[in-house]
Design a protein around this motif. Structure first.
Motif, PDB file in Angstrom:
ATOM      1  N   LEU A  66     -10.628  -3.760   8.247  1.00  0.00           N
ATOM      2  CA  LEU A  66      -9.423  -2.929   8.276  1.00  0.00           C
ATOM      3  C   LEU A  66      -9.468  -2.050   9.520  1.00  0.00           C
ATOM      4  O   LEU A  66     -10.466  -1.389   9.794  1.00  0.00           O
ATOM      5  CB  LEU A  66      -9.347  -2.046   7.030  1.00  0.00           C
ATOM      6  N   ARG A  67      -8.350  -2.048  10.264  1.00  0.00           N
ATOM      7  CA  ARG A  67      -8.214  -1.186  11.439  1.00  0.00           C
ATOM      8  C   ARG A  67      -6.915  -0.393  11.302  1.00  0.00           C
ATOM      9  O   ARG A  67      -5.854  -0.964  11.091  1.00  0.00           O
ATOM     10  CB  ARG A  67      -8.193  -1.995  12.731  1.00  0.00           C
ATOM     11  N   VAL A  68      -7.038   0.918  11.432  1.00  0.00           N
ATOM     12  CA  VAL A  68      -5.882   1.818  11.412  1.00  0.00           C
ATOM     13  C   VAL A  68      -5.801   2.465  12.789  1.00  0.00           C
ATOM     14  O   VAL A  68      -6.796   3.008  13.276  1.00  0.00           O
ATOM     15  CB  VAL A  68      -6.043   2.889  10.312  1.00  0.00           C
ATOM     16  N   ARG A  69      -4.617   2.412  13.405  1.00  0.00           N
ATOM     17  CA  ARG A  69      -4.452   2.943  14.748  1.00  0.00           C
ATOM     18  C   ARG A  69      -3.213   3.826  14.850  1.00  0.00           C
ATOM     19  O   ARG A  69      -2.090   3.365  14.617  1.00  0.00           O
ATOM     20  CB  ARG A  69      -4.347   1.801  15.778  1.00  0.00           C
ATOM     21  N   GLY A  70      -3.419   5.092  15.195  1.00  0.00           N
ATOM     22  CA  GLY A  70      -2.333   6.010  15.475  1.00  0.00           C
ATOM     23  C   GLY A  70      -1.343   6.172  14.340  1.00  0.00           C
ATOM     24  O   GLY A  70      -0.143   6.356  14.582  1.00  0.00           O
ATOM     25  N   LEU A  71      -1.825   6.159  13.107  1.00  0.00           N
ATOM     26  CA  LEU A  71      -0.935   6.160  11.950  1.00  0.00           C
ATOM     27  C   LEU A  71      -0.328   7.543  11.731  1.00  0.00           C
ATOM     28  O   LEU A  71      -1.033   8.557  11.752  1.00  0.00           O
ATOM     29  CB  LEU A  71      -1.689   5.707  10.706  1.00  0.00           C
ATOM     30  N   VAL A  72       0.991   7.560  11.526  1.00  0.00           N
ATOM     31  CA  VAL A  72       1.726   8.795  11.277  1.00  0.00           C
ATOM     32  C   VAL A  72       2.614   8.595  10.064  1.00  0.00           C
ATOM     33  O   VAL A  72       3.239   7.540   9.905  1.00  0.00           O
ATOM     34  CB  VAL A  72       2.604   9.185  12.495  1.00  0.00           C
ATOM     35  N   MET A  73       2.656   9.606   9.173  1.00  0.00           N
ATOM     36  CA  MET A  73       3.565   9.578   8.029  1.00  0.00           C
ATOM     37  C   MET A  73       4.204  10.942   7.865  1.00  0.00           C
ATOM     38  O   MET A  73       3.512  11.938   7.610  1.00  0.00           O
ATOM     39  CB  MET A  73       2.821   9.182   6.743  1.00  0.00           C
ATOM     40  N   ASP A  74       5.525  10.971   8.046  1.00  0.00           N
ATOM     41  CA  ASP A  74       6.287  12.203   7.872  1.00  0.00           C
ATOM     42  C   ASP A  74       7.106  12.132   6.592  1.00  0.00           C
ATOM     43  O   ASP A  74       7.732  11.111   6.301  1.00  0.00           O
ATOM     44  CB  ASP A  74       7.244  12.415   9.051  1.00  0.00           C
ATOM     45  N   PHE A  75       7.088  13.218   5.843  1.00  0.00           N
ATOM     46  CA  PHE A  75       7.966  13.379   4.692  1.00  0.00           C
ATOM     47  C   PHE A  75       8.882  14.561   4.998  1.00  0.00           C
ATOM     48  O   PHE A  75       8.506  15.716   4.810  1.00  0.00           O
ATOM     49  CB  PHE A  75       7.167  13.648   3.419  1.00  0.00           C
ATOM     50  N   GLY A 123      10.085  17.380   6.935  1.00  0.00           N
ATOM     51  CA  GLY A 123       9.451  18.160   7.977  1.00  0.00           C
ATOM     52  C   GLY A 123       7.947  18.278   7.839  1.00  0.00           C
ATOM     53  O   GLY A 123       7.306  19.012   8.590  1.00  0.00           O
ATOM     54  N   VAL A 124       7.365  17.571   6.878  1.00  0.00           N
ATOM     55  CA  VAL A 124       5.924  17.665   6.629  1.00  0.00           C
ATOM     56  C   VAL A 124       5.238  16.408   7.160  1.00  0.00           C
ATOM     57  O   VAL A 124       5.631  15.281   6.809  1.00  0.00           O
ATOM     58  CB  VAL A 124       5.630  17.815   5.115  1.00  0.00           C
ATOM     59  N   ARG A 125       4.223  16.572   7.978  1.00  0.00           N
ATOM     60  CA  ARG A 125       3.443  15.438   8.501  1.00  0.00           C
ATOM     61  C   ARG A 125       2.169  15.312   7.665  1.00  0.00           C
ATOM     62  O   ARG A 125       1.225  16.096   7.800  1.00  0.00           O
ATOM     63  CB  ARG A 125       3.118  15.644   9.971  1.00  0.00           C
ATOM     64  N   ALA A 126       2.128  14.307   6.793  1.00  0.00           N
ATOM     65  CA  ALA A 126       0.991  14.124   5.883  1.00  0.00           C
ATOM     66  C   ALA A 126      -0.157  13.385   6.553  1.00  0.00           C
ATOM     67  O   ALA A 126      -1.327  13.630   6.237  1.00  0.00           O
ATOM     68  CB  ALA A 126       1.448  13.366   4.636  1.00  0.00           C
ATOM     69  N   VAL A 127       0.169  12.452   7.450  1.00  0.00           N
ATOM     70  CA  VAL A 127      -0.846  11.726   8.218  1.00  0.00           C
ATOM     71  C   VAL A 127      -0.462  11.858   9.681  1.00  0.00           C
ATOM     72  O   VAL A 127       0.682  11.604  10.064  1.00  0.00           O
ATOM     73  CB  VAL A 127      -0.924  10.245   7.795  1.00  0.00           C
ATOM     74  N   ASP A 128      -1.428  12.278  10.510  1.00  0.00           N
ATOM     75  CA  ASP A 128      -1.122  12.674  11.884  1.00  0.00           C
ATOM     76  C   ASP A 128      -2.024  11.935  12.871  1.00  0.00           C
ATOM     77  O   ASP A 128      -3.169  12.310  13.076  1.00  0.00           O
ATOM     78  CB  ASP A 128      -1.301  14.194  12.017  1.00  0.00           C
ATOM     79  N   ASN A 129      -1.504  10.844  13.439  1.00  0.00           N
ATOM     80  CA  ASN A 129      -2.223  10.089  14.479  1.00  0.00           C
ATOM     81  C   ASN A 129      -3.630   9.712  14.011  1.00  0.00           C
ATOM     82  O   ASN A 129      -4.627   9.938  14.690  1.00  0.00           O
ATOM     83  CB  ASN A 129      -2.305  10.902  15.771  1.00  0.00           C
ATOM     84  N   CYS A 130      -3.697   9.115  12.829  1.00  0.00           N
ATOM     85  CA  CYS A 130      -4.971   8.764  12.197  1.00  0.00           C
ATOM     86  C   CYS A 130      -5.434   7.384  12.651  1.00  0.00           C
ATOM     87  O   CYS A 130      -4.659   6.417  12.602  1.00  0.00           O
ATOM     88  CB  CYS A 130      -4.809   8.796  10.676  1.00  0.00           C
ATOM     89  N   SER A 131      -6.686   7.286  13.075  1.00  0.00           N
ATOM     90  CA  SER A 131      -7.280   6.017  13.481  1.00  0.00           C
ATOM     91  C   SER A 131      -8.666   5.892  12.870  1.00  0.00           C
ATOM     92  O   SER A 131      -9.456   6.839  12.900  1.00  0.00           O
ATOM     93  CB  SER A 131      -7.387   5.919  15.012  1.00  0.00           C
ATOM     94  N   LEU A 132      -8.959   4.713  12.318  1.00  0.00           N
ATOM     95  CA  LEU A 132     -10.278   4.469  11.733  1.00  0.00           C
ATOM     96  C   LEU A 132     -10.493   2.976  11.542  1.00  0.00           C
ATOM     97  O   LEU A 132      -9.546   2.187  11.558  1.00  0.00           O
ATOM     98  CB  LEU A 132     -10.424   5.208  10.396  1.00  0.00           C
ATOM     99  N   ASN A 133     -11.758   2.605  11.378  1.00  0.00           N
ATOM    100  CA  ASN A 133     -12.155   1.244  11.034  1.00  0.00           C
ATOM    101  C   ASN A 133     -12.939   1.249   9.733  1.00  0.00           C
ATOM    102  O   ASN A 133     -13.657   2.205   9.440  1.00  0.00           O
ATOM    103  CB  ASN A 133     -13.060   0.627  12.113  1.00  0.00           C
ATOM    104  N   VAL A 134     -12.813   0.158   8.959  1.00  0.00           N
ATOM    105  CA  VAL A 134     -13.669  -0.066   7.799  1.00  0.00           C
ATOM    106  C   VAL A 134     -14.348  -1.411   7.995  1.00  0.00           C
ATOM    107  O   VAL A 134     -13.676  -2.439   8.143  1.00  0.00           O
ATOM    108  CB  VAL A 134     -12.863  -0.063   6.487  1.00  0.00           C
TER     109      VAL A 134
END
Length: 254
Positions: free
Chosen positions: A6-15, A17-28
């Motif tokens: 699993l690779r996550v790159r630059g993940l963003v999630m806005d609800f 005006g709220v940013r719950a996930v902010d430029n998240c990157s990781l590997n599993v």
């Protein structure tokens, strides 16, 4: 060296005006048991929902086994081999433990009214095979003795084991476990930990686990990723992460 499943790159999630996930990157890494920790509100569960297809990300990408999956609906991600559980078990209360497992495999012949009538012998043969598989999984997870009991009568720890058993029925490549240790007594927690380890070692399943019990994380996980304010703060071996001053500050403040 293990490759990333699993690779996550630059993940963003806005609800709104709220940013719950902010430029998240990781590997599993494939075949690992990876812990995902962080204070409440760090974005861990939202990240799970993005990977599992419950939300479509605002930006960024998620790659599973070198195939991009961000934005796909959850049922297609399930078919690709990612299964997630929830902090509060969602068992089918009035069905037996065995029946809860037998419902999991997809594309069963009996789901089609026409085939259920025209090919009853095929339906019965498939049901026998699924029941045999379910009983093997119940034996694997230590739930054989409650196979015929209504799922609503299980203890909290047994329900967590049932969640694990249901994921194994799907024959996943990767399981997202949301706080498997929450509310589980020490005896059942040892069985749950043993089941996760055996599933990794004997079935080759990769686990990504949200967990607040640091003792459990230390015992179970090969690698730990720490989230804070929607992004990755640090990661590494469990002992090193536990001693990182940034992690202490994220949990307790300056």
């Amino acid at each position: 060296m293990a490759s990333a499943i699993l690779r996550v790159r630059g993940l963003v999630m806005d609800f709104g005006g709220v940013r719950a996930v902010d430029n998240c990157s990781l590997n599993v890494d494939e075949g690992s048991i990876t812990g995902l920790i962080g204070p409440n509100g760090a974005g861990k569960t939202t990240l799970f929902n993005l990977v599992a297809g419950f939300h479509k990300p605002t930006a960024g990408r998620v790659t599973f086994r070198d195939e991009r999956i961000d934005g796909l609906p959850s049922y297609l991600i399930f078919r690709k081999g990612i299964v997630r559980t929830f902090q509060i078990p969602r068992e089918l209360k009035r069905m037996s433990v065995l029946e809860n497992l037998m419902l999991v495999p997809s594309d069963q012949i009996g789901e089609s009214m026409w085939r259920a009538v025209a090919a009853r012998w095929l339906v019965k043969r498939q049901e026998r095979a699924i029941e045999a598989q379910a009983r093997e999984v119940l034996e694997f997870t230590g739930l054989s003795e409650v196979a015929d009991l209504p799922a609503e009568g299980l203890s909290g720890g047994q329900k967590k084991l049932l969640e694990l058993a249901r994921t194994l029925m799907a024959k996943p490549r990767m399981v997202l476990l949301d706080e498997p240790g929450a509310g589980v007594n020490p005896t059942l927690l040892r069985r749950l930990v043993d089941g996760i380890r055996r599933a990794r070692e004997e079935l080759g399943i990769t686990f990504l686990i949200i967990e607040h019990d640091m003792g459990l994380v230390m015992r179970l996980c090969d690698h730990v990723i720490v989230m804070s304010e929607g992004s990755v703060l640090t990661q590494g071996a469990p002992a090193a992460v536990q001693q990182d001053d940034r992690v202490v500050r994220a949990y307790l403040g300056d």
